[in-house]
Motif scaffolding. Sequence first.
Motif, PDB file in Angstrom:
ATOM      1  N   ASN A 233     -77.597  37.688  26.096  1.00 58.59           N
ATOM      2  CA  ASN A 233     -78.812  37.468  26.899  1.00 58.59           C
ATOM      3  C   ASN A 233     -79.978  36.948  26.072  1.00 58.59           C
ATOM      4  O   ASN A 233     -81.142  37.228  26.362  1.00 58.59           O
ATOM      5  N   THR A 234     -79.650  36.210  25.029  1.00 57.94           N
ATOM      6  CA  THR A 234     -80.666  35.548  24.205  1.00 57.94           C
ATOM      7  C   THR A 234     -80.841  34.119  24.696  1.00 57.94           C
ATOM      8  O   THR A 234     -79.859  33.424  24.977  1.00 57.94           O
ATOM      9  N   VAL A 235     -82.075  33.664  24.813  1.00 55.47           N
ATOM     10  CA  VAL A 235     -82.339  32.305  25.279  1.00 55.47           C
ATOM     11  C   VAL A 235     -81.921  31.299  24.205  1.00 55.47           C
ATOM     12  O   VAL A 235     -82.417  31.328  23.079  1.00 55.47           O
ATOM     13  N   VAL A 236     -80.994  30.420  24.558  1.00 58.02           N
ATOM     14  CA  VAL A 236     -80.545  29.363  23.643  1.00 58.02           C
ATOM     15  C   VAL A 236     -81.331  28.076  23.906  1.00 58.02           C
ATOM     16  O   VAL A 236     -81.760  27.405  22.984  1.00 58.02           O
ATOM     17  N   TYR A 237     -81.513  27.747  25.185  1.00 62.26           N
ATOM     18  CA  TYR A 237     -82.283  26.562  25.572  1.00 62.26           C
ATOM     19  C   TYR A 237     -83.126  26.895  26.801  1.00 62.26           C
ATOM     20  O   TYR A 237     -82.764  27.747  27.612  1.00 62.26           O
ATOM     21  N   THR A 238     -84.239  26.189  26.928  1.00 59.13           N
ATOM     22  CA  THR A 238     -84.985  26.152  28.177  1.00 59.13           C
ATOM     23  C   THR A 238     -84.892  24.731  28.690  1.00 59.13           C
ATOM     24  O   THR A 238     -85.182  23.782  27.954  1.00 59.13           O
ATOM     25  N   ILE A 239     -84.465  24.560  29.945  1.00 57.87           N
ATOM     26  CA  ILE A 239     -84.247  23.217  30.470  1.00 57.87           C
ATOM     27  C   ILE A 239     -85.137  22.967  31.678  1.00 57.87           C
ATOM     28  O   ILE A 239     -85.385  23.848  32.491  1.00 57.87           O
ATOM     29  N   LEU A 240     -85.645  21.734  31.774  1.00 58.20           N
ATOM     30  CA  LEU A 240     -86.538  21.309  32.850  1.00 58.20           C
ATOM     31  C   LEU A 240     -85.887  20.158  33.594  1.00 58.20           C
ATOM     32  O   LEU A 240     -85.391  19.215  32.975  1.00 58.20           O
ATOM     33  N   LEU A 241     -85.871  20.215  34.914  1.00 56.49           N
ATOM     34  CA  LEU A 241     -85.305  19.129  35.698  1.00 56.49           C
ATOM     35  C   LEU A 241     -86.089  17.849  35.449  1.00 56.49           C
ATOM     36  O   LEU A 241     -87.321  17.835  35.502  1.00 56.49           O
ATOM     37  N   SER A 242     -85.363  16.750  35.188  1.00 57.32           N
ATOM     38  CA  SER A 242     -86.006  15.485  34.853  1.00 57.32           C
ATOM     39  C   SER A 242     -86.507  14.731  36.070  1.00 57.32           C
ATOM     40  O   SER A 242     -87.267  13.779  35.948  1.00 57.32           O
ATOM     41  N   GLY A 243     -86.058  15.132  37.254  1.00 62.27           N
ATOM     42  CA  GLY A 243     -86.335  14.359  38.458  1.00 62.27           C
ATOM     43  C   GLY A 243     -85.098  13.626  38.928  1.00 62.27           C
ATOM     44  O   GLY A 243     -85.064  13.076  40.028  1.00 62.27           O
ATOM     45  N   LYS A 244     -84.051  13.628  38.088  1.00 58.52           N
ATOM     46  CA  LYS A 244     -82.771  13.025  38.425  1.00 58.52           C
ATOM     47  C   LYS A 244     -81.742  14.127  38.552  1.00 58.52           C
ATOM     48  O   LYS A 244     -81.675  15.017  37.711  1.00 58.52           O
ATOM     49  N   GLU A 245     -80.923  14.088  39.586  1.00 60.71           N
ATOM     50  CA  GLU A 245     -79.964  15.162  39.850  1.00 60.71           C
ATOM     51  C   GLU A 245     -79.035  15.386  38.662  1.00 60.71           C
ATOM     52  O   GLU A 245     -78.485  14.443  38.091  1.00 60.71           O
ATOM     53  N   ASP A 246     -78.875  16.664  38.292  1.00 53.31           N
ATOM     54  CA  ASP A 246     -77.980  17.086  37.200  1.00 53.31           C
ATOM     55  C   ASP A 246     -78.398  16.530  35.846  1.00 53.31           C
ATOM     56  O   ASP A 246     -77.572  16.421  34.931  1.00 53.31           O
ATOM     57  N   TYR A 247     -79.667  16.164  35.692  1.00 55.56           N
ATOM     58  CA  TYR A 247     -80.203  15.743  34.397  1.00 55.56           C
ATOM     59  C   TYR A 247     -81.362  16.674  34.041  1.00 55.56           C
ATOM     60  O   TYR A 247     -82.343  16.751  34.783  1.00 55.56           O
ATOM     61  N   TYR A 248     -81.263  17.354  32.907  1.00 60.03           N
ATOM     62  CA  TYR A 248     -82.303  18.286  32.471  1.00 60.03           C
ATOM     63  C   TYR A 248     -82.799  17.908  31.078  1.00 60.03           C
ATOM     64  O   TYR A 248     -82.013  17.514  30.208  1.00 60.03           O
ATOM     65  N   ILE A 249     -84.096  18.058  30.890  1.00 61.67           N
ATOM     66  CA  ILE A 249     -84.693  17.882  29.572  1.00 61.67           C
ATOM     67  C   ILE A 249     -84.667  19.224  28.860  1.00 61.67           C
ATOM     68  O   ILE A 249     -85.014  20.251  29.445  1.00 61.67           O
ATOM     69  N   VAL A 250     -84.246  19.237  27.593  1.00 63.60           N
ATOM     70  CA  VAL A 250     -84.252  20.464  26.800  1.00 63.60           C
ATOM     71  C   VAL A 250     -85.633  20.624  26.195  1.00 63.60           C
ATOM     72  O   VAL A 250     -86.082  19.783  25.406  1.00 63.60           O
ATOM     73  N   LYS A 251     -86.311  21.679  26.573  1.00 61.60           N
ATOM     74  CA  LYS A 251     -87.696  21.883  26.149  1.00 61.60           C
ATOM     75  C   LYS A 251     -87.787  22.057  24.628  1.00 61.60           C
ATOM     76  O   LYS A 251     -87.040  22.804  24.018  1.00 61.60           O
TER      77      LYS A 251
END
Length: 283
Positions: A233-251
């Motif tokens: 339960n340790t955070v490895v990544y935080t991801i933000l939706l890019s606006g495109k389906e199934d595409y996330y930006i890694v914060k």
Amino acid sequence: MKISNKVSVIVIMLVSLLTSVNAQDKLNNYKYVVVANQFDFQSEPDQYRLNGLTTFLLQKQNFTVFSNTDVLPDDAIANGCLVLYATLKNSSSLFKTKVNVQFENCKKEIVFTSDIGESRDKKYIVAYNEATRNAFNTFSSFEHTYKATTENSTTTQVEALKQEIETLKANKVTEESPKVTAIDKTKDEVVKATNTAVKSNSNLEAATTADNTLKAQLITGSVFSYNLLDANNTVVYTILLSGKEDYYIVKGQDALIYKMNNQWVLAHYVNNDLQIKAINIKF
């Protein structure tokens, strides 16, 4: 042999040769073939043993074949256009079992279709196997040899991904945007905490092992942002939706997480070199 018979034989040979040349021109541009465990007309996986037979016959033609449940090689994950999808199409009538092989590319375009194979056998398992083998007679003079093209070049795909990362970075939705995050103090505290966690867990290899599935946890007050947690339960990544389906930006990183061929992948920079790896995520 009568002249008419000789002409018929010559015509058949020419048609076979042209079909083989056509197959080579179109199929050799692709490195891998994926065969589904169940075709559209089947009521269960590998019914009549057709999926296994199709895989076997493609391998005989020197194709590198995968199931749709397999994890594809790294270059196929990075560039889905190296892959063809082979399926059997059923056009059977009341007295004949008829199938042919159809190849579709990453753009859902039909690249090549074999001749129709037929059988009059009354037993389905015999008829479908016989018809499938007859359909593969289309490839009697063909042996697959992969030839890279500009369109399917991994280098081209990598450059496109680099450009996409830069574009998404320039236009990404920030933490302050009301579309992805709350604007209260609680959310600010969560963002700070996840920043610290990501920095302390930046080992990218941890996310790519087969046994290490990351659990996606929606960030409190957000609709589109997730923390990806490991088994502890340790955070490895935080991801933000890019606006495109199934595409996330890694914060906090020059990286994207997106889906390709039903497999999540991580595209990230290591010493200015773009690397792409499979990653397992459970939403």
